[in-house]
Scaffold this active site. Structure first.
Site, PDB file in Angstrom:
ATOM      1  N   ASN A 159       0.861  -1.184   0.000  1.00 58.75           N
ATOM      2  CA  ASN A 159       0.000   0.000   0.000  1.00 58.75           C
ATOM      3  C   ASN A 159       0.896   1.231   0.000  1.00 58.75           C
ATOM      4  O   ASN A 159       1.533   1.553   1.003  1.00 58.75           O
ATOM      5  CB  ASN A 159      -0.897  -0.014   1.236  1.00 58.75           C
ATOM      6  CG  ASN A 159      -1.753   1.237   1.355  1.00 58.75           C
ATOM      7  OD1 ASN A 159      -1.882   2.014   0.410  1.00 58.75           O
ATOM      8  ND2 ASN A 159      -2.342   1.446   2.523  1.00 58.75           N
ATOM      9  N   LYS A 186       0.100   4.314  -0.229  1.00 62.00           N
ATOM     10  CA  LYS A 186      -0.500   5.489   0.412  1.00 62.00           C
ATOM     11  C   LYS A 186      -0.265   6.737  -0.459  1.00 62.00           C
ATOM     12  O   LYS A 186      -0.278   6.641  -1.677  1.00 62.00           O
ATOM     13  CB  LYS A 186       0.011   5.632   1.841  1.00 62.00           C
ATOM     14  CG  LYS A 186      -0.191   4.337   2.639  1.00 62.00           C
ATOM     15  CD  LYS A 186       0.085   4.475   4.109  1.00 62.00           C
ATOM     16  CE  LYS A 186      -0.140   3.134   4.789  1.00 62.00           C
ATOM     17  NZ  LYS A 186       0.031   3.224   6.258  1.00 62.00           N
ATOM     18  N   HIS A 233      -9.432   0.774   5.200  1.00 62.51           N
ATOM     19  CA  HIS A 233      -8.131   0.952   5.843  1.00 62.51           C
ATOM     20  C   HIS A 233      -8.272   1.891   7.034  1.00 62.51           C
ATOM     21  O   HIS A 233      -9.081   2.822   7.024  1.00 62.51           O
ATOM     22  CB  HIS A 233      -7.122   1.515   4.832  1.00 62.51           C
ATOM     23  CG  HIS A 233      -5.720   1.503   5.331  1.00 62.51           C
ATOM     24  ND1 HIS A 233      -5.230   2.472   6.172  1.00 62.51           N
ATOM     25  CD2 HIS A 233      -4.695   0.628   5.129  1.00 62.51           C
ATOM     26  CE1 HIS A 233      -3.967   2.204   6.465  1.00 62.51           C
ATOM     27  NE2 HIS A 233      -3.620   1.087   5.843  1.00 62.51           N
ATOM     28  N   GLU A 246      -6.656   4.321   8.098  1.00 64.34           N
ATOM     29  CA  GLU A 246      -6.500   5.750   7.826  1.00 64.34           C
ATOM     30  C   GLU A 246      -7.751   6.318   7.160  1.00 64.34           C
ATOM     31  O   GLU A 246      -8.082   7.496   7.366  1.00 64.34           O
ATOM     32  CB  GLU A 246      -5.258   5.973   6.967  1.00 64.34           C
ATOM     33  CG  GLU A 246      -3.986   5.734   7.766  1.00 64.34           C
ATOM     34  CD  GLU A 246      -2.784   5.333   6.935  1.00 64.34           C
ATOM     35  OE1 GLU A 246      -1.738   5.065   7.546  1.00 64.34           O
ATOM     36  OE2 GLU A 246      -2.882   5.275   5.690  1.00 64.34           O
ATOM     37  N   GLU A 283      -5.094  -5.222  10.673  1.00 65.75           N
ATOM     38  CA  GLU A 283      -4.076  -4.195  10.912  1.00 65.75           C
ATOM     39  C   GLU A 283      -4.275  -3.574  12.290  1.00 65.75           C
ATOM     40  O   GLU A 283      -5.164  -2.749  12.472  1.00 65.75           O
ATOM     41  CB  GLU A 283      -4.103  -3.124   9.812  1.00 65.75           C
ATOM     42  CG  GLU A 283      -5.502  -2.710   9.369  1.00 65.75           C
ATOM     43  CD  GLU A 283      -5.496  -1.455   8.523  1.00 65.75           C
ATOM     44  OE1 GLU A 283      -4.485  -1.192   7.876  1.00 65.75           O
ATOM     45  OE2 GLU A 283      -6.518  -0.753   8.543  1.00 65.75           O
ATOM     46  N   GLY A 306       2.927   2.285  10.995  1.00 71.43           N
ATOM     47  CA  GLY A 306       3.790   3.444  10.862  1.00 71.43           C
ATOM     48  C   GLY A 306       4.436   3.896  12.159  1.00 71.43           C
ATOM     49  O   GLY A 306       5.033   4.964  12.232  1.00 71.43           O
ATOM     50  N   SER A 354       3.298  -3.031  10.263  1.00 64.41           N
ATOM     51  CA  SER A 354       4.753  -2.823  10.269  1.00 64.41           C
ATOM     52  C   SER A 354       5.550  -4.105  10.034  1.00 64.41           C
ATOM     53  O   SER A 354       6.452  -4.447  10.796  1.00 64.41           O
ATOM     54  CB  SER A 354       5.208  -2.156  11.580  1.00 64.41           C
ATOM     55  OG  SER A 354       4.695  -0.849  11.686  1.00 64.41           O
TER      56      SER A 354
END
Length: 252
Positions: free
Chosen positions: A9, A11, A96, A98, A168, A174, A214
């Site tokens: 991904n 992003k 996702h 985010e 996730e 991150g 990660s």
């Protein structure tokens, strides 16, 4: 045999020149190395057609990072399932963390997106997972159960078998933090168990569940060796071929 997958991904990263260069490098790597997993990427939407041109023989799956819950209409800035189907995209990430955090994505909107994707022959990669606060409060099992049920349990058995799930843990995205392989396995087994309760073990055993927290070159092999972890949804480490290729080799 469940499909084994390493998906990148990207992003909101890479200008067009850098994106093209990475795609060409990735294709060259894939053509020169025997891989024991499928390789997918989700570049920014601006680069989807370029990716399809570069990967014209479908050596690498091309996914959008999101898609609309609506079929068409006055939804400025959105991508529809029809648009993705029209360029022969492989599928789309859906839900996702985010998108949930910054754009108000809900389990209910994810449900609509998953169904639309399936109707158009696209592979939905449905993302779920708990925040740090939820993990510390011991709510992670309930959070993931609710997310899975609300987004996926209106599907038929045949439909849900076509979905890929990406677990996730939000606290490990991150941040450099990573769930231990045992923690990740525990939740993956929990998700598979939830699906088995609804659809039966045979259906649950066909669904690929990816870990999205990660994953790095030095921990990929151990994570991928867990019995219910079928690959990874990779963020930052997918932006450099050196790192991404070593993660792919975690299946070797």
């Amino acid at each position: 045999m469940r499909r084994k997958i390493v998906a990148g991904n990207w992003k909101m990263n890479k200008n067009v020149i850098d994106a093209q260069q990475l795609m060409i490098q990735l294709l060259s790597y894939k053509n020169s190395n025997a891989t024991n997993c499928e390789v997918w990427i989700a570049p920014p939407s601006l680069y989807l057609m370029m990716a399809k041109d570069i990967f014209e023989k479908d050596e690498i799956g091309v996914f959008s990072q999101d898609m609309s819950e609506y079929e068409s209409g006055a939804y400025t800035g959105e991508l529809s399932a029809d648009m993705l189907e029209s360029i022969d995209a492989t599928g789309s990430l859906i839900g996702h963390s985010e998108r949930r955090q910054y754009h108000g994505e809900t389990d209910e909107s994810c449900n609509k997106k998953v169904k639309l994707a399936l109707d158009k022959g696209l592979i939905p990669v449905y993302c779920n997972g708990e925040t740090l606060e939820q993990r510390k409060a011991g709510q992670h099992f309930d959070v993931v159960k609710t997310q899975t049920e609300k987004a996926l349990f209106t599907l038929s058995a045949e439909e849900i078998k076509k979905v890929v799930i990406a677990y996730e843990p939000v606290w490990a995205i991150g941040t450099g933090e990573t769930a231990t392989p045992e923690q990740a396995q525990e939740i993956h087994a929990h998700i598979r168990g939830i699906i088995a309760e609804k659809y039966g073990q045979e259906v649950a055993d066909e669904i690929s569940i990816l870990y999205g927290g990660s994953v790095k070159p030095d921990n990929a092999k151990e994570i991928f060796s867990q019995p219910d972890i079928d690959g990874g949804l990779i963020g930052g480490a997918s932006l450099k071929l050196e790192d991404f290729s070593k993660i792919i080799e975690g299946f070797n």
